[in-house]
Design a protein around this motif. Sequence first.
Motif, short mmCIF file in Angstrom:
data_model
loop_
_atom_site.label_atom_id
_atom_site.label_comp_id
_atom_site.label_asym_id
_atom_site.label_seq_id
_atom_site.Cartn_x
_atom_site.Cartn_y
_atom_site.Cartn_z
N ILE A 53 0.85 -1.19 0.00
CA ILE A 53 0.00 0.00 0.00
C ILE A 53 0.88 1.23 0.00
O ILE A 53 1.71 1.42 0.91
CB ILE A 53 -0.94 0.01 1.22
CG1 ILE A 53 -1.78 -1.27 1.25
CG2 ILE A 53 -1.85 1.25 1.18
CD1 ILE A 53 -2.69 -1.39 2.46
N CYS A 55 1.14 5.13 0.41
CA CYS A 55 0.40 6.22 1.03
C CYS A 55 1.14 7.55 0.84
O CYS A 55 2.34 7.63 1.07
CB CYS A 55 0.21 5.96 2.52
SG CYS A 55 -0.68 4.43 2.88
N ASN A 60 -5.77 11.13 1.20
CA ASN A 60 -5.74 9.92 0.38
C ASN A 60 -4.79 8.90 0.99
O ASN A 60 -5.08 7.70 1.03
CB ASN A 60 -5.32 10.26 -1.05
CG ASN A 60 -5.66 9.18 -2.05
OD1 ASN A 60 -4.77 8.57 -2.65
ND2 ASN A 60 -6.94 8.90 -2.26
N ASP A 63 -6.54 7.28 3.83
CA ASP A 63 -7.39 6.19 3.36
C ASP A 63 -6.58 4.90 3.24
O ASP A 63 -7.02 3.82 3.63
CB ASP A 63 -8.01 6.52 2.00
CG ASP A 63 -9.00 7.67 2.05
OD1 ASP A 63 -9.62 7.88 3.11
OD2 ASP A 63 -9.15 8.36 1.02
N GLY A 64 -5.36 5.04 2.70
CA GLY A 64 -4.49 3.87 2.53
C GLY A 64 -4.10 3.24 3.86
O GLY A 64 -4.10 2.01 4.01
N VAL A 77 3.46 -1.34 3.92
CA VAL A 77 2.99 0.04 3.76
C VAL A 77 4.17 0.97 3.56
O VAL A 77 5.14 0.95 4.34
CB VAL A 77 2.16 0.50 4.98
CG1 VAL A 77 1.84 1.99 4.88
CG2 VAL A 77 0.88 -0.31 5.09
N ILE A 121 -1.77 -1.09 -3.85
CA ILE A 121 -2.85 -0.14 -3.57
C ILE A 121 -2.27 1.26 -3.68
O ILE A 121 -1.37 1.64 -2.93
CB ILE A 121 -3.46 -0.34 -2.16
CG1 ILE A 121 -3.82 -1.82 -1.93
CG2 ILE A 121 -4.66 0.58 -1.97
CD1 ILE A 121 -4.83 -2.38 -2.88
N ASP A 122 -2.77 2.02 -4.62
CA ASP A 122 -2.29 3.39 -4.86
C ASP A 122 -3.13 4.37 -4.06
O ASP A 122 -4.27 4.67 -4.40
CB ASP A 122 -2.38 3.68 -6.36
CG ASP A 122 -2.35 5.18 -6.67
OD1 ASP A 122 -1.69 5.92 -5.92
OD2 ASP A 122 -2.98 5.58 -7.68
N ALA A 123 -2.55 4.87 -2.95
CA ALA A 123 -3.20 5.90 -2.13
C ALA A 123 -2.23 7.07 -1.94
O ALA A 123 -2.14 7.66 -0.86
CB ALA A 123 -3.62 5.32 -0.79
N SER A 153 -6.26 1.81 -7.59
CA SER A 153 -6.13 3.20 -7.14
C SER A 153 -7.33 3.59 -6.29
O SER A 153 -8.46 3.18 -6.58
CB SER A 153 -6.02 4.15 -8.34
OG SER A 153 -4.77 4.01 -8.99
N ILE A 154 -7.07 4.36 -5.25
CA ILE A 154 -8.13 4.82 -4.35
C ILE A 154 -8.57 6.23 -4.73
O ILE A 154 -7.75 7.15 -4.76
CB ILE A 154 -7.65 4.78 -2.87
CG1 ILE A 154 -7.13 3.39 -2.50
CG2 ILE A 154 -8.79 5.21 -1.95
CD1 ILE A 154 -8.12 2.26 -2.71
#
Length: 501
Positions: A53, A55, A60, A63-64, A77, A121-123, A153-154
Amino acid sequence: MKTTICTAAQARLADKTAIHEHKIPSLILMEHAALGCTKIIQNHLQPGDQVLILCGPGNNGGDGLAIARLLHRPCIVYAPKVSSMSNDERIQWAMLEKNEQVHFSSFKETLSLLQSVDVIIDALFGNGLSRDIEGDYKTLTEAVNASDAYVISIDINSGLDATSGKILNACIISDLTICLDCIKTGQLINEGKKICSKLECIPIGIPQTIHRDAKTAILLDPMEAKHLLPQRPDDGHKGTFGKALMIGGSYSMHGAITMAARACYQSGIGTLTCFVPDCIHDILAQKMEFAMLKSGEDKNGYFSNTAIEALAKETGKYDIVTIGNGMGQQESTKKLVQKALQLSTCTLFDADACWAIREHPELLRQDFSIILTPHIKEMTYLCHRSLSEILQDPFGTVQEFCASYPNCTLVLKSDITLIGHKDQMYVLHQPNSALAKGGSGDILCGIIAGLYGQCRNAFQAAAVGTYIHSCCAKQKKDPACFMPEDLIHQIPNVFQSLREG
């Protein structure tokens, strides 16, 4: 629940209004967002998948961090320094800091891991990004794009301008983008439609009334189309369902008016009359038993300038008039368009009628409804924008036109279609190359006219008609092999599915 489509500014205002006027804490909105995202992400994970993830320094990124906590599984992370985090992100960090399932990686370690992880996960950045991505974040972005991992992506892909759909120096390309609360206009236009392979929109607790009051654009989906489809009372008669006059055709393009008429009748109009040049009267009489035929004088295969004399006799007989299909860009087309407007009833301009009105846009300011269905090129006839300007900013083009001509409903046709009226807008996002053939627009004209006869509301008919037209192209058939008749044959099936859905 309606899915709304917002610019970056509209999305930020909705968030701010929810927090300050509706007193919903920002952390509650963040938690709702993370819960919704986590549910979708889990559907894409296998038991042994390694998750990374990314961040960034803002909400945003918060969110991650919340997603990392809610996944309840080992994950890696990458996060910025605490000093650069937003307030809400710091709170998420504090809740996650001692979580034994989370490994925090350095920049260097993250770069190496990007080559081996299964899901990213793109945050990094949300819809507030307005500057170019540079430095370490650009390096991360390029490494993500070079990875074989499945990328989610978020809210919006990091590096994409949420309003314009332009890339801010570098941008993460995703397999899935989970939009928070609303889809962003930039995800549907320019580079955005290529960067965002698939969109899913989830609610995060922002009240729907905020978007309703702000008149944000609405996505045309099955539920919205079902709501818009006119009811058809069992005790109705042919007058109940409208009388249409369709003006068009020429010797070389009699198929255009034929297809428009078939689609109109198949879509529920009560009675239909076609006004065509004398030279194709007998041809259409052989093709169409369901429509009444009237004709005007022709010259060289097109309406002559004197055809308007026959049209003048039709005043007061119809609920909707359509004009343009297969008429050609002739001087007579201009005269007939002006005469059609004198019939003082809802008028639909299609194809060559859009060209014919370009020198006299003041004619669009009438006391009755006008519907226009131009594709992007035809739109240049109707506004003071070039082809490239319209392509770059279709939302702004439609808003500007509808503000200038308040009694007009505009259907701007492209891979996404925008339907606008005053400060209202529907967006159809169902690209299908099967519709990229001659005759497709004529059928759309007919469908809208048929629906207008039943609801007498131009915006409603244009919106649901556009949706039905698109759904008619969803068949088990290669799009290259599609024929216009395939669309017409599917109209009853799409109507039925909406009624039963």
